[in-house]
Motif scaffolding. Structure first.
Motif, short mmCIF file in Angstrom:
data_model
loop_
_atom_site.label_atom_id
_atom_site.label_comp_id
_atom_site.label_asym_id
_atom_site.label_seq_id
_atom_site.Cartn_x
_atom_site.Cartn_y
_atom_site.Cartn_z
N ALA A 1 34.89 41.58 35.39
CA ALA A 1 35.78 42.37 36.58
C ALA A 1 35.10 42.66 37.69
N ARG A 2 35.42 41.70 38.82
CA ARG A 2 34.28 42.13 40.00
C ARG A 2 32.99 41.83 39.81
N PRO A 3 32.77 40.62 39.19
CA PRO A 3 31.45 40.33 39.04
C PRO A 3 30.45 40.45 40.57
N ASP A 4 29.61 40.34 40.75
CA ASP A 4 28.58 40.22 41.94
C ASP A 4 28.28 38.69 42.11
N ALA A 5 28.28 38.05 40.94
CA ALA A 5 27.87 36.52 41.00
C ALA A 5 28.72 35.65 39.71
N PHE A 6 28.80 34.68 39.99
CA PHE A 6 29.31 33.78 38.90
C PHE A 6 29.08 32.23 39.05
N ILE A 7 28.70 31.77 37.80
CA ILE A 7 28.20 30.24 37.97
C ILE A 7 29.26 29.20 37.76
N LEU A 8 29.62 28.52 38.82
CA LEU A 8 30.69 27.46 38.60
C LEU A 8 30.33 26.15 37.65
N ALA A 9 29.11 25.88 37.73
CA ALA A 9 28.76 24.52 36.86
C ALA A 9 27.92 25.25 35.78
N CYS A 10 28.55 25.44 34.75
CA CYS A 10 27.90 26.01 33.41
C CYS A 10 26.74 25.19 32.88
N GLY A 11 26.79 24.01 32.87
CA GLY A 11 25.92 23.15 32.19
C GLY A 11 24.50 23.05 33.05
N ASP A 12 24.57 23.22 34.23
CA ASP A 12 23.09 23.17 35.04
C ASP A 12 22.95 24.00 36.23
N ALA A 13 24.23 24.89 36.33
CA ALA A 13 24.05 25.99 37.44
C ALA A 13 23.82 25.40 38.92
N ASN A 14 24.24 24.45 39.18
CA ASN A 14 23.96 23.44 40.20
C ASN A 14 24.92 24.04 41.43
N SER A 15 26.18 25.09 40.97
CA SER A 15 27.04 25.40 41.75
C SER A 15 27.29 26.81 41.45
N ARG A 16 27.04 27.67 42.27
CA ARG A 16 26.98 29.23 41.71
C ARG A 16 27.40 30.11 42.87
N LEU A 17 28.24 31.07 42.55
CA LEU A 17 28.59 32.11 43.71
C LEU A 17 27.75 33.33 43.44
N ALA A 18 27.40 33.99 44.78
CA ALA A 18 26.65 35.41 44.71
C ALA A 18 26.93 36.13 45.83
N SER A 19 26.75 37.20 45.78
CA SER A 19 26.94 38.38 46.94
C SER A 19 28.42 38.55 47.01
N LEU A 20 29.06 38.50 45.68
CA LEU A 20 30.55 38.44 45.79
C LEU A 20 31.09 40.03 46.21
N HIS A 21 31.72 40.21 47.21
CA HIS A 21 32.34 41.57 47.76
C HIS A 21 33.88 41.41 47.16
N TRP A 22 34.59 42.18 46.58
CA TRP A 22 36.00 42.02 46.16
C TRP A 22 36.76 43.08 46.96
N SER A 23 37.74 42.49 47.59
CA SER A 23 38.74 43.18 48.42
C SER A 23 39.91 43.57 47.55
N ALA A 24 40.16 42.73 46.73
CA ALA A 24 41.47 43.09 45.87
C ALA A 24 41.02 42.33 44.57
N TRP A 25 41.82 43.23 43.62
CA TRP A 25 41.71 42.60 41.95
C TRP A 25 42.75 43.43 41.55
N ASN A 26 43.91 42.57 41.26
CA ASN A 26 45.22 43.37 40.55
C ASN A 26 45.89 42.26 39.51
N ALA A 27 47.06 42.67 38.88
CA ALA A 27 47.35 41.89 37.88
C ALA A 27 47.88 40.30 38.28
N ARG A 28 48.10 39.97 39.50
CA ARG A 28 48.27 38.61 39.87
C ARG A 28 47.19 37.93 40.60
N SER A 29 46.22 38.36 41.12
CA SER A 29 45.43 37.77 41.93
C SER A 29 44.10 38.58 42.09
N ALA A 30 42.96 38.01 42.84
CA ALA A 30 41.77 38.78 43.14
C ALA A 30 41.27 37.89 44.33
#
Length: 154
Positions: free
Chosen positions: A56-85
């Motif tokens: 929940a509300r991670p600050d980083a997330f790997i998009l390409a699990c096999g090789d990590a050639n695409s990843r998200l970082a410095s995530l700042h969540w403004s919303a996280w509810n039952a329908r979307s984030a």
């Protein structure tokens, strides 16, 4: 039996009965508060990472699990509810030139949106987001559209 012995026996018996009554009363379950809602809100959906861990509300997330050639970082969540984030962050993407192991990572500012929560196969009582959209707010990888949508694993 003397009066002193009878009085002592009556006092001890009364004390035993009193303490037994208090112990029973303290062991009784407390009455439920009327402030408790009739049905609790279901937990908010999670984001399942490459290691099958709910987040929940991670600050980083790997998009390409096999090789990590695409990843998200410095995530700042403004919303996280039952329908979307929704979050702002950076997408680090390997250009794989001349090949991925020798490639260079480039950073692109993005808005991340999670939606379509569904029961998670690993834990059906828990919902997880099943779709992620990235909106590139500035530069973007060569050939990438401004909005990229990914199905998320179950």
């Amino acid at each position: 039996m003397g009066t002193h012995t009878v009085r002592a026996a009556v006092t001890l018996g009364a004390a035993a009965l009193l303490s037994a009554g208090l112990a029973t009363a303290s062991a009784a379950p407390a009455a439920q508060s009327s402030a408790t809602p009739e049905h609790a809100k279901p937990p908010r959906p999670v984001l399942v990472d490459c290691f099958w861990k709910p987040q929940a509300r991670p600050d980083a997330f790997i998009l390409a699990c096999g090789d990590a050639n695409s990843r998200l970082a410095s995530l700042h969540w403004s919303a996280w509810n039952a329908r979307s984030a929704v979050a702002r962050g950076v997408n680090f993407v390997n250009d794989c030139k001349p090949y991925c192991a020798a490639g260079t990572f480039h950073s692109y500012p993005v808005i991340v949106r999670l939606d379509r929560p569904e029961p998670w196969k690993k834990n059906p009582q828990m919902k997880h987001f099943t779709r992620m959209s990235l909106v590139f707010t500035g530069a973007r990888p060569d050939g990438a559209p401004r909005v990229v949508t990914y199905p998320l694993w179950n």
